[in-house]
Design a protein around this motif. Sequence first.
Motif, PDB file in Angstrom:
ATOM      1  N   ASP A 245     -35.265  -0.783  39.037  1.00  0.00           N
ATOM      2  CA  ASP A 245     -36.608  -0.973  38.595  1.00  0.00           C
ATOM      3  C   ASP A 245     -37.712   0.334  38.897  1.00  0.00           C
ATOM      4  O   ASP A 245     -38.306   0.575  38.243  1.00  0.00           O
ATOM      5  N   SER A 267     -40.682   0.795  30.185  1.00  0.00           N
ATOM      6  CA  SER A 267     -40.302  -0.452  30.920  1.00  0.00           C
ATOM      7  C   SER A 267     -40.285  -1.467  30.056  1.00  0.00           C
ATOM      8  O   SER A 267     -39.652  -2.499  30.172  1.00  0.00           O
ATOM      9  N   GLN A 270     -37.120  -1.718  28.034  1.00  0.00           N
ATOM     10  CA  GLN A 270     -36.131  -2.364  28.916  1.00  0.00           C
ATOM     11  C   GLN A 270     -35.977  -3.961  28.900  1.00  0.00           C
ATOM     12  O   GLN A 270     -35.162  -4.670  28.807  1.00  0.00           O
ATOM     13  N   HIS A 271     -37.436  -4.395  29.139  1.00  0.00           N
ATOM     14  CA  HIS A 271     -37.610  -5.779  29.400  1.00  0.00           C
ATOM     15  C   HIS A 271     -37.183  -6.550  28.041  1.00  0.00           C
ATOM     16  O   HIS A 271     -36.620  -7.489  27.991  1.00  0.00           O
ATOM     17  N   VAL A 274     -33.558  -6.896  28.060  1.00  0.00           N
ATOM     18  CA  VAL A 274     -33.264  -8.027  28.784  1.00  0.00           C
ATOM     19  C   VAL A 274     -33.430  -9.338  28.052  1.00  0.00           C
ATOM     20  O   VAL A 274     -32.468 -10.079  27.870  1.00  0.00           O
ATOM     21  N   GLY A 329     -31.025  -2.837  29.316  1.00  0.00           N
ATOM     22  CA  GLY A 329     -31.800  -3.963  29.461  1.00  0.00           C
ATOM     23  C   GLY A 329     -30.907  -5.090  28.823  1.00  0.00           C
ATOM     24  O   GLY A 329     -30.847  -6.091  29.499  1.00  0.00           O
ATOM     25  N   ASN A 332     -28.118  -5.843  31.094  1.00  0.00           N
ATOM     26  CA  ASN A 332     -28.819  -6.811  32.363  1.00  0.00           C
ATOM     27  C   ASN A 332     -28.976  -8.261  32.093  1.00  0.00           C
ATOM     28  O   ASN A 332     -28.914  -9.354  32.817  1.00  0.00           O
TER      29      ASN A 332
END
Length: 438
Positions: A245, A267, A270-271, A274, A329, A332
């Motif tokens: 992170d 970022s 990436q979220h 997820v 993401g 993950n």
Amino acid sequence: MSAAHFGWFTVFRLGLVQACIGAMVVLTTSTLNRIMVVELALPALLPGLLVAVHYMVQMMRPRMGFGSDVGGRRTPWIVGGLAVLAAGGIGAAASVALIPVARVPGIAAAFVSFVVIGLGVGAAGTSLLVLLAQRVPEHRRAPAATIVWMMMILGLAVTAGVAGKLLDPYSPARLMVVVTGVAVAAFVVATLALWRVEGEGRPAPAEAEAKPDFRQALAEVWAETDARRFTVFIFVSMLAFSAQDLILEPFAGTVFGFTPGESTSLSGMQHGGVLAGMILVALAGQRLGTLRTWSIGGCLASALCLLSLAGAGIVGPGWPFKATVFLLGVANGAFSIAAVGSMMRLAGEGKERREGVRMGLWGAAQAVAFGLGGVIGTGASDLAHWLLGEPSVAYSSVFAAEALLFVVSAFLAAKIDARPRATATPRLYAEPAVAKVE
């Protein structure tokens, strides 16, 4: 006594509780962090230590889960944890407001407040997950976990956005009003969402079991092969997950020349990945594999994406960097939500009345991993820079090491038995009839 499986409406209600927990936590781990560093010009290490303290305190989760096992009801622990969390959040805001006037007492009060926050999160979060594990049927666990986690993320996002606007222009008095308002509102909403969800709970333990020993209970759970393996899996996988992170955005800026705004957008990408991974597991469910299969596949896919990032550091701008980050993401999200679903299944296996201890043990492993992950990730990056000199090679070496952790995690996940097993030990009370609610 009968206990009904939770329907989707009840799952959404418990998701609302998780959203309220997230709403209170984000103000302390994010908003107060920024105020201490920017408005108060304090070293960034201070809020970093405070956040680490709130994670480390959650090593008490197994003891809290044991307390709810003994009582037979989870709701009092959830409500009590929410109250403690709210008090800790308000105390943290008061501490930050005190620091400009009396620095040492303010910092000391902040450490106490973050200890309280960690206790509240541990008590409420552990029992909430146990309640879900006990009452959500197996075929609904992956989508139920996705719903609850997505609502938590929504709570984080909404609270951060609204509180950010209300805090401008900043003043200590305004900070106290906003944090107190969020804490009280979240506590009230969560308590209403919990109203009559659990019912009467299960019968109190027999007299011989009325005062079981926590150490004995913890030793019994640790002696269970799958519980022990799953604990190690959670720790290693979440360590790999959290270690990436704090170095991804600096990597984007150093190697690819991203501006602060561009790295922040990265970022967010990436979220978004997820969330896509979580939704994928929820929708595909067991049609494309078991939860264990998704855990293994998600860890291996995460490892491949991290190796791709290592390649990006060496090749440079010609690499499909943004696509790699998005796929990381997705991987993950897939492994993490599958791990939560597996957690809900495994919590009810083994010795009776130990669900809370198991869930607490796994929650503690996750909290410690998150507390260490940021420190290890950034520390490894600094060490690699010092040893290797070239920033791109240094970052690539750290990403490769994290990929190795995910490969180890996949191996650990593969060792966990995917088959539900009957409890091997005698039951301490009659099994309640369970009504299936469609």
